[in-house]
Design an enzyme around this catalytic site. Sequence first.
Site, short mmCIF file in Angstrom:
data_model
loop_
_atom_site.label_atom_id
_atom_site.label_comp_id
_atom_site.label_asym_id
_atom_site.label_seq_id
_atom_site.Cartn_x
_atom_site.Cartn_y
_atom_site.Cartn_z
N GLY A 35 0.83 -1.20 0.00
CA GLY A 35 0.00 0.00 0.00
C GLY A 35 0.85 1.24 0.00
O GLY A 35 2.06 1.20 0.27
N VAL A 42 4.17 0.95 2.12
CA VAL A 42 4.31 -0.25 2.95
C VAL A 42 4.56 -1.45 2.04
O VAL A 42 3.83 -1.66 1.06
CB VAL A 42 3.05 -0.49 3.81
CG1 VAL A 42 3.22 -1.74 4.66
CG2 VAL A 42 2.78 0.71 4.69
N ASP A 155 -6.99 8.62 13.31
CA ASP A 155 -7.15 8.14 11.93
C ASP A 155 -7.75 6.73 11.91
O ASP A 155 -7.26 5.84 11.21
CB ASP A 155 -5.81 8.17 11.20
CG ASP A 155 -5.97 8.24 9.68
OD1 ASP A 155 -7.08 8.61 9.23
OD2 ASP A 155 -5.01 7.94 8.96
#
Length: 425
Positions: A35, A42, A155
Amino acid sequence: MPFCAPRRKRTAESGCLSEIYKPPDGRLTKEKLLGEGGTAAVFMGHHHRRGKVAVKMANITWDEESVCREVNFLLKFSRHRNIASYYGAYHHPAPNEESSEYLELVLEYCSGGSLYDLIDSTEGQSLKETWIGYVCREVLKALNHVHHHRAVHRDIKSPNVMLTKKGNIKLIDFGHCWDLDPQTGKCNEGDGTAHWMAPETFRRKDRKPEYDTKCDIWSLGITAIEMAEGKTPYADQKLVSDLIINNDPPRLKSRTWSQHFVSFLKSCLEKDPSQRWSAKELLQHPFIAELPPAKTIRAEIEEHLRAVQNRPAEQGLRVARWARKHLQRAREHLRGAREHIRGTMEHLWLRWAMEHLGQARKHLRGAMEHLRPRWAMEHLRPRWAMKHLRPCWAMEHLRRACDFCATETSAEQKEAQQMALEGFA
């Protein structure tokens, strides 16, 4: 214990990052990209001691302070069973002046994918209500731990909730995490992902935002709606801050959900933070407290994840079988073209052969796309499955096509020869 120390704040006198975090020197290798975000990517990687890991490439050049803060929060929180483990970090120096330097954060690899992937795998259907309750309960446990240490994640969203292959839930990405002010117990930094943000966290023209841990509870409520309906409220809108601030709290569209679930969401999505329940209180809510045993739900999720991971392999096998069928037809038509080379059917046979060669190439390409991931290939180890993809098998038919076409000179035959020579690259 992590295999490196927390990073100290760098000053001109304290030396360079390489004195604090050492390069991996072969101890860590990066493989597939998992990602990518605004300041970090990542990867799936392999560590010489930990085995398979996730590697977050945090850009120090862009935002060193944020990276330092994330490392400190990981050191503080990552031992909780519902937070992805942090193993340590390595320094990745910039190869030249124009490039960025990175800190490679080595984290627990969650092979089940993200909650976002799980929602997407249902193909427009909602998750089971018990699954939603289970995910909310595990995230609440992580949040209760974070909030107990007077910090706020800021988040919470489906891409930041991960699953292991056995269905355990892990919270990730502490890049936006922030300590509450010790005096006021509030945070004044406006940040997060808009569709999941609480009304009080948005910046206003006349004042800075002021909020506490309850903002994470709102985000969890939005994530619960996402699990139930397949998308967040206002998912089709880009600028959502005014909608979230001015509209009534979102509610479930369907009336088929239990009253406990509806009540749970109402407790999460109170616009007044003082009326919103805390993580500790929500863990006692009937929707959470009366769930079936976690072992039962995890087994259901594990079975679902296994079925989802098998889909590409099964589809790849079907495509490979189609490719074999078209190769067989191509061989038959090439044979026919050879036998009737002087007859009136020559061009028709060649056209059929070329058409089936093209179809075979297309299906083999599709098969290889579905079978590219290593985990998919593991499902194809049996001899009965691998026979569909043996290179010698495909090359044999290409060789026969080349043998036939090499002796002829017509435009159609040249085109067939070119197609055969290209193979399935």
